[in-house]
Design an enzyme around this catalytic site. Structure first.
Site, PDB file in Angstrom:
ATOM      1  CD  GLU A 101     -18.848  37.066  -5.485  1.00  0.00           C
ATOM      2  OE1 GLU A 101     -18.027  36.266  -4.676  1.00  0.00           O
ATOM      3  OE2 GLU A 101     -19.563  36.321  -6.236  1.00  0.00           O
TER       4      GLU A 101
ATOM      5  CG  PHE B 127      -6.233  29.235  -5.540  1.00  0.00           C
ATOM      6  CD1 PHE B 127      -7.047  28.463  -6.142  1.00  0.00           C
ATOM      7  CD2 PHE B 127      -6.797  29.751  -4.489  1.00  0.00           C
ATOM      8  CE1 PHE B 127      -8.105  28.182  -5.868  1.00  0.00           C
ATOM      9  CE2 PHE B 127      -8.082  29.440  -3.941  1.00  0.00           C
ATOM     10  CZ  PHE B 127      -8.882  28.582  -4.697  1.00  0.00           C
ATOM     11  CD  GLN B 128     -10.581  32.129  -5.005  1.00  0.00           C
ATOM     12  OE1 GLN B 128     -10.040  32.881  -3.971  1.00  0.00           O
ATOM     13  NE2 GLN B 128     -11.767  31.239  -5.197  1.00  0.00           N
TER      14      GLN B 128
ATOM     15  CG  MET C  66     -37.332  43.617 -25.998  1.00  0.00           C
ATOM     16  SD  MET C  66     -38.882  44.525 -26.560  1.00  0.00           S
ATOM     17  CE  MET C  66     -39.023  45.662 -25.052  1.00  0.00           C
TER      18      MET C  66
END
Length: 560
Positions: free
Chosen positions: A51, A113-114, A468
């Site tokens: 995602e 859930f989730q 860096m």
């Protein structure tokens, strides 16, 4: 007409001109993905590997096309995986709409859930966000989200849609999207008159240009403005491309890794006109010493930026294109500042961008890349030394063609963003200038590049270290290289091959130009593992807390 919430989402996206979305399915968005399946001829869905990749792809799509980028994720971890990409878009003012699924409305707030409170999580990093609890509100919410994402200073908006809302039905009435008007409600005649008076009386004007000019599509107006007031101009990292790099008025980047010329001009000018920039700490450094000899005019669409970081003498709040057009109209005769422009030219001769032998390889590679790239190319970067080298050494001639994470500094941004840029600009070539540290964070998106046969070139500047961070450890931490050496023996060419992507190498002794040319001529995705010295450094550099005039790594030309 009665439609399910999922169908309403599709119709609203089409209504807003959306033809491409980036996402990853899951349980809470199954009805929406079913609607996408039924409407795949109207909206193309790009399935990313993660995602976060979808959010960066939507960001890259938006920056490179000027449209709103759209990403979709399921509830819980799917939604939280968007957070870094949303924050990246927020910091860099990118128009994005993120659509997340959630548990059904009766399960909200019960640690289901989730389930996560994604609107609460993203409140500080969105222009606005919504949770839709009534399907009758869905269409107007989506329309409002697109409006907010684009109006004024652009930014991301999140819409959280519980699963039951996507299956409930409501009446849907199509609407023609309202045309966005430039934000001018805070633009006052007094501020314009004050700014114009300051400009007309300045002897040493300097313009500091940010990404707001690119977002406002005001680069041509800026070019005319610079001619009218006879001024040099520097840019922030986000402003790369707002001023043509070949222009004699362009002095380069300003700030921590800016040019000595830009930093000296900011310190020597008597008027600093700041256009679509926000006085980032990476530009300003020691605030008390910044532009100490100048009166400052700040032109910006966002009133929240006025006097936030640096106190200004005058501010003009409004759409940058409108403001610049109006200022250009009011300057009856182009100004002449010959003595000042001669001094700027002298600065350029005395302080050219030069590199020591340790750092010459990075410049050589990027100059070779520039020489073989076709017109209308896009350069995307990850975050680190390679990012600064790309900003310094590549010529930026078109606004919106240099995509980088400036405000948040998101390692792992580039691969996803290059996907979005390539999908949005199929006729152009996209090159992602990456570092091995950043690339390993989201190299899983090579699967997406391969799946959709996107001809993205990934130029991997491989120094086997977090470059860096190592540079700072060298300069400020007694060379204590704590956890920055990447000594895992990764064969990037073999890794690319495992994803079905061509791999090539540029060794230290190789001439990079023919290899880069060959990669471009393939017309397909290529990962180029390019070896560079471990202690290449980004110079010049302003040490933390120092004045921007006080730069490390500057080589002065004594006779010219």
């Amino acid at each position: 007409m009665q439609m399910t919430g999922a169908q309403i989402i599709i119709e609203c996206l089409v209504e807003q001109g959306v033809d491409t979305v980036f996402g990853f399915p899951g349980g809470a968005v199954l009805p929406l993905y079913d609607a996408l399946f039924q409407n795949q001829r109207r909206i193309r869905h790009i399935l990313t590997s993660h995602e976060q990749g979808a959010s960066h792809a939507a960001d890259g799509y938006a920056r490179s096309t000027g449209k709103v980028g759209v990403c979709i994720a399921t509830s819980g971890p799917g939604a939280t995986n968007l957070v870094t990409g949303i924050a990246t878009a927020y910091m860099d003012s990118v128009p994005m709409v993120a659509i997340t699924g959630n548990v059904t409305t009766q399960l909200l707030g019960k640690d289901s859930f989730q389930e996560v409170d994604i609107t609460g999580i993203t409140m500080p990093i969105t222009k606005h966000n919504f949770i839709v609890k009534d399907v009758a509100d869905l269409a107007k919410t989506i329309r409002r989200a697109f409006q907010i994402a684009q109006e004024g200073r652009p930014g991301p908006v999140l819409i959280d849609v519980p699963k039951d809302i996507t299956v409930h039905t409501a009446d849907f009435v199509p609407e023609v999207p309202r045309k966005l008007a430039p934000r001018t409600e805070r633009l006052s005649e007094k501020s314009m008159e004050t700014a114009l008076d300051l400009i007309q009386h300045a002897q040493r004007p300097m313009c500091y240009v940010g990404g707001g000019v690119i977002r406002a599509k005001a680069s041509d107006d800026l070019t005319q403005f610079l001619e009218n007031i006879d001024s040099p101009a520097c840019t922030s990292l986000m402003g790369c491309g707002a001023v043509n790099s070949y222009s004699p008025r362009f002095t380069g980047l300003v700030g921590m890794h800016g040019t000595k010329v830009s930093n000296m001009c900011v310190s020597a000018c008597d008027l600093l006109v700041v256009i679509g920039a926000r006085f980032s700490d990476r530009v300003v450094s020691k605030a008390s010493a910044f532009a100490k000899n100048a009166k400052i005019i700040h032109i910006d669409v966002d009133p929240a930026e006025i006097d936030k970081n640096i106190k200004t003498y005058c501010h003009v709040v409004g759409d940058l294109k409108v403001v610049l057009e109006e200022l250009n109209k009011r300057i009856a005769k182009p100004m002449v500042h010959k003595e000042w422009m001669d001094q700027v030219a002298e600065f350029k001769k005395r302080y050219p961008i030069r590199v020591d032998s340790e750092s010459a390889r990075s410049k050589e590679i990027l100059k070779a890349l520039q020489s073989v790239l076709p017109p209308n190319f896009f350069v995307v970067t990850e975050v680190g030394q390679h990012q600064m080298w790309a900003a310094q050494f590549l010529k930026h001639v078109q606004p919106g063609h240099f995509l980088t994470s400036g405000g948040l500094g998101t390692m792992g941004y580039g691969t996803g963003a290059s996907i979005g840029a390539q999908v949005g600009n199929p006729e152009s070539r996209v090159v992602n200038v990456a570092g091995d540290g950043s690339f390993r964070m989201n190299c899983n998106e090579l699967a997406t590049i391969a799946r959709y046969r996107l001809p993205v070139i990934i130029l991997l500047m491989n120094n086997h270290t977090l470059g860096m961070v190592r540079q700072w450890q060298t300069l400020f931490f007694d060379k204590h290289y704590s956890e920055t050496t990447l000594d895992t023996d990764i064969d990037w060419v073999t890794l690319a091959s495992a994803f079905g992507v061509k791999g090539m190498r540029i060794r230290r002794e190789d001439d990079p130009k023919p290899i880069l040319q060959a990669a471009l001529e393939l017309g397909e995705a290529v990962v180029i593992d390019c070896e560079i010295p471990v202690d290449d450094k980004v110079y010049p550099m302003v040490a933390p807390g120092a004045s921007i005039e006080d730069m490390l790594g500057v080589q002065e030309v004594d006779e010219y």
